[in-house]
Scaffold this motif. Structure first.
Motif, mmCIF file in Angstrom:
data_model
loop_
_atom_site.group_PDB
_atom_site.id
_atom_site.type_symbol
_atom_site.label_atom_id
_atom_site.label_comp_id
_atom_site.label_asym_id
_atom_site.label_seq_id
_atom_site.Cartn_x
_atom_site.Cartn_y
_atom_site.Cartn_z
ATOM 1 N N GLU A 262 -10.077 13.302 -1.598
ATOM 2 C CA GLU A 262 -9.507 13.282 -0.250
ATOM 3 C C GLU A 262 -8.464 12.178 -0.164
ATOM 4 O OE1 GLU A 262 -12.476 12.171 2.652
ATOM 5 O OE2 GLU A 262 -13.524 10.950 1.187
ATOM 6 N N THR A 269 -16.238 8.586 5.262
ATOM 7 C CA THR A 269 -15.254 9.655 5.134
ATOM 8 C C THR A 269 -15.894 11.041 5.077
ATOM 9 O OG1 THR A 269 -15.295 9.652 2.713
ATOM 10 C CG2 THR A 269 -13.823 8.089 3.798
ATOM 11 N N HIS A 294 -10.704 8.745 -3.449
ATOM 12 C CA HIS A 294 -9.955 8.580 -2.208
ATOM 13 C C HIS A 294 -8.842 7.559 -2.392
ATOM 14 C CE1 HIS A 294 -12.524 5.055 -1.928
ATOM 15 N NE2 HIS A 294 -13.590 5.831 -1.889
#
Length: 326
Positions: A262, A269, A294
């Motif tokens: 992501e 998250t 991330h």
């Protein structure tokens, strides 16, 4: 057809099919047609349904909530998703609560569109991925734009839910082609709307990524296959929350490593929610816990070479998979 064109066509179809649907946002009227031209042509064709508003995210979302409360439907464009924080109260504290706090279920048909993410050099306050701040809110669903999901179907699904939806639109996705070539892989779609990109049914690892991350995950899949002989399967959900991928679907692949990629920075998250959901069902079947990929814990720089160092890239995913599997 590019993703932005598909999104525009979907909005044309939604407004034409239901005169009770209204589109609101800053500078969305022609001839400007929105900051990313997604609303081009809509105000000219549907002058009574399209409202170009003052700069007030809270006010726009409040009006949309009132339209939904009275039985109509509203689609809001927040020019940059970073500023959806200004609409937090009407969206989280009113619209999502109104679905169920009047004694019986009350349909609240509204979609808040949020152009989000970096990669365009827009700097710290116009490049964030704010979806994690809206997870876990009863009566609020979160979706993400994807080149593998036709937007007319996605809008139909969101409006049919009868509850507010946050629609995250990664800006770099706008110029990508719909249903892109995934050679040498192939892809299909499950009954839950999750797209699966794969080479064979027994991969070494599973990648889970939202639509804005899909092209980067695909690039990583290719490099892992050709450079390290690592086979992956990529799962791309349209609806991010509630999360549609069950542990059984991941287990069925036979893979013993799972990665979630992501663009959000770490901490509370969507990826952490996915890992939490899958952990119980896959306990004892994976060789290690779900790995989160991330962006760096930093504001997003404007300079392109610095921005690349902060954001999740294909190379980031490739490197993380190699570190775990080798």
């Amino acid at each position: 057809m590019r993703v932005a064109e598909n999104l525009n066509a979907a909005l044309h179809a939604v407004l034409a099919a239901d005169r009770g649907v209204h589109l609101l946002g800053e500078d969305i009227a022609d001839p400007y047609g929105g900051a990313f031209k997604v609303t081009r042509g809509l105000s000219e064709r549907f002058p009574d349904q399209v409202l170009s508003t003052p700069i007030s995210e809270a006010g726009i979302t409040g009006v949309a909530s009132g339209l939904a409360l009275c039985g109509d439907a509203a689609i809001v464009e927040v020019m940059f998703g970073d500023f959806v924080a200004l609409a937090f109260d009407p969206l989280v504290n009113f619209a999502s609560k109104s679905v169920s706090m009047y004694g019986s279920r009350l349909p609240m048909r509204m979609v808040v569109r949020c152009p989000s993410g970096g990669g365009r050099g827009y700097g710290p306050t116009h490049s964030q991925s704010p979806m994690k701040h809206f997870l876990g809110v009863p009566g609020l669903s979160v979706y993400e734009l994807s080149p593998f999901h036709d937007n007319l179907d996605v809008f139909g699904e969101m409006l049919a839910l009868g509850e507010p939806c946050l629609f995250v639109e990664d800006k770099v996705t706008y110029t990508q082609p719909m249903f892109p070539d995934v050679d040498p892989f192939r892809w299909d779609r499950t009954d839950d709307g999750v797209v699966r990109v794969f080479l064979d049914e027994r991969p070494d690892c599973v990648l889970i990524a939202p639509g804005g991350m899909a092209h980067r995950a695909l690039e990583a899949m290719r490099s892992l296959l050709f450079e390290a002989d690592i086979s992956s399967i990529l799962m791309i959900p349209s609806r991010l929350y509630p999360f549609p991928i069950e542990a059984a679907a991941v287990e069925a692949t036979g893979a013993r490593f799972v990665f979630v990629a992501e663009e959000s920075t770490g901490g509370g998250t969507w990826g952490a929610e996915v890992a939490h959901r899958l952990h119980a069902g896959l306990w004892g079947r994976l060789d290690r816990p779900v790995t989160l990929v991330h962006s760096v814990d930093s504001v997003i720089p404007t300079a392109s070479h610095l921005e690349r160092e902060v954001l999740t890239r294909a190379e980031t995913i490739h490197r993380q998979v190699l570190e775990v599997l080798t």
